[in-house]
Scaffold this motif. Structure first.
Motif, PDB file in Angstrom:
ATOM      1  N   LYS A  76      -1.880  -1.416   1.845  1.00  0.00           N
ATOM      2  CA  LYS A  76      -1.254  -2.470   1.053  1.00  0.00           C
ATOM      3  C   LYS A  76       0.258  -2.354   1.166  1.00  0.00           C
ATOM      4  O   LYS A  76       0.786  -1.331   1.620  1.00  0.00           O
ATOM      5  N   PRO A  77       1.002  -3.389   0.730  1.00  0.00           N
ATOM      6  CA  PRO A  77       2.465  -3.253   0.646  1.00  0.00           C
ATOM      7  C   PRO A  77       2.846  -2.162  -0.349  1.00  0.00           C
ATOM      8  O   PRO A  77       2.086  -1.813  -1.249  1.00  0.00           O
ATOM      9  N   MET A  78       4.053  -1.647  -0.191  1.00  0.00           N
ATOM     10  CA  MET A  78       4.473  -0.484  -0.971  1.00  0.00           C
ATOM     11  C   MET A  78       4.428  -0.743  -2.476  1.00  0.00           C
ATOM     12  O   MET A  78       3.989   0.127  -3.242  1.00  0.00           O
ATOM     13  N   ALA A  79       4.889  -1.898  -2.924  1.00  0.00           N
ATOM     14  CA  ALA A  79       4.924  -2.178  -4.362  1.00  0.00           C
ATOM     15  C   ALA A  79       3.524  -2.093  -4.971  1.00  0.00           C
ATOM     16  O   ALA A  79       3.340  -1.535  -6.065  1.00  0.00           O
ATOM     17  N   GLU A  80       2.542  -2.626  -4.269  1.00  0.00           N
ATOM     18  CA  GLU A  80       1.167  -2.573  -4.773  1.00  0.00           C
ATOM     19  C   GLU A  80       0.639  -1.144  -4.785  1.00  0.00           C
ATOM     20  O   GLU A  80      -0.056  -0.726  -5.712  1.00  0.00           O
ATOM     21  N   LEU A  81       1.003  -0.366  -3.764  1.00  0.00           N
ATOM     22  CA  LEU A  81       0.538   1.022  -3.700  1.00  0.00           C
ATOM     23  C   LEU A  81       1.142   1.862  -4.818  1.00  0.00           C
ATOM     24  O   LEU A  81       0.473   2.725  -5.397  1.00  0.00           O
TER      25      LEU A  81
END
Length: 301
Positions: free
Chosen positions: A126-131
């Protein structure tokens, strides 16, 4: 109250559906509904507003949820700790990975599965913010991603390897033989860039935001594999972290000549949180892999 009831309540609160929660837990909907009702009776409050097709948390339910999630986490931590104390590396390891880290992860995943066949791996791309949100929610045990531009509360980042933004082109592209490239060079070609919000794009945009040089962005993609395949089959040019094309045939990275061109590859962990034995072993193996061992630090001994 029972831990089982708390797990049922938490899953129903997450999905806002008794039927979907029951499916996720592999139990009958009637069993879940009955257990939640018993929990409400014991507490003397209504936790959900029930409609014909949906449910919603009541105010007591909203207040209870974070306490329940913490209780479930503490219970899982106890179980994991006891397992580790018995030298049994078993259970489940949940790993969050940004798209750019995919190429350097495969070697370690294969070797880890060979060494520890009883540990199940759940890998979230996933994108970093979601992770980072998943890490804070303790859905993943650690995250592999580049260092964020700003520190994130309750999360500590440890450098795994040094990396840089690079121009990526196909092997037969006119730019493929260049020793390095500038933004002026990029202005002469059509670009296919990762979507805004992805780490490489965020870093690139920081450099070009104060630049009046027009860049012709023809395509934006949030899926790196498709983006690289597009680069491989055309004369389009992209900008990604160098690690993204590790062991990728048909494309080549060229250093991008911009100031402070640094993207540290990091392991991100929740501060003051228990770390599974399996997580420690996986990170050690990743450090020792061919993909990163020439550029790693020694923080996780």
């Amino acid at each position: 109250m029972e831990l089982r009831q708390l797990r049922y309540f938490a899953k129903a609160a997450e999905l806002l559906s008794f039927s979907e929660a029951a499916k996720a837990l592999y139990i009958a909907q009637s069993t879940l509904s009955q257990q939640v009702r018993q929990l409400e009776d014991e507490l003397g409050v209504q936790l959900f507003e029930r409609g014909s097709h949906s449910i919603a948390l009541t105010e007591p339910g909203e207040r209870l949820l974070p306490l329940v999630l913490r209780t479930i986490h503490d219970a899982d931590t106890c179980a994991a700790l006891i397992g580790d104390l018995k030298n049994l590396i078993t259970g489940v390891l949940n790993i969050g990975v940004t798209y750019s880290f995919g190429p350097i992860l495969t070697e370690t995943v294969v070797e880890f599965m060979r060494r520890y066949p009883h540990v199940k791996l759940n890998i979230y791309y996933k994108p970093m913010a979601e992770l980072m949100a998943l890490l804070k929610a303790r859905t993943v045990d650690f995250v592999l991603a580049f260092r964020p531009t700003e520190s994130i509360e309750d999360i500590e980042s440890h450098v795994l390897f040094d990396n840089h933004l690079s121009v990526i082109v196909r092997e037969t592209h006119p730019l493929a033989s260049a020793k390095s490239l500038t933004l002026m060079d990029l202005a002469r070609y059509d670009l296919a860039l990762p979507s805004k919000g992805l780490q490489a794009r965020n870093a690139f945009d920081m450099y070009v935001s104060n630049c009046s040089l027009p860049l012709n962005v023809r395509v934006e993609l949030n899926e790196v594999n498709i983006l690289l395949e597009l680069i491989r089959q055309s004369n389009l040019v992209t900008v990604l972290a160098e690690a993204t094309v590790y062991n990728r045939p048909g494309v080549c990275p060229i250093p991008l000549d911009i100031p402070s061109n640094q993207m540290d590859g990091c392991v991100h962990l929740l501060r003051n949180s228990y770390r599974k034995h399996s997580a420690i072993e996986f990170i050690k193996m990743l450090k020792e892999s061919h993909a990163v061992r020439a550029r790693i630090g020694d923080w996780f001994k």
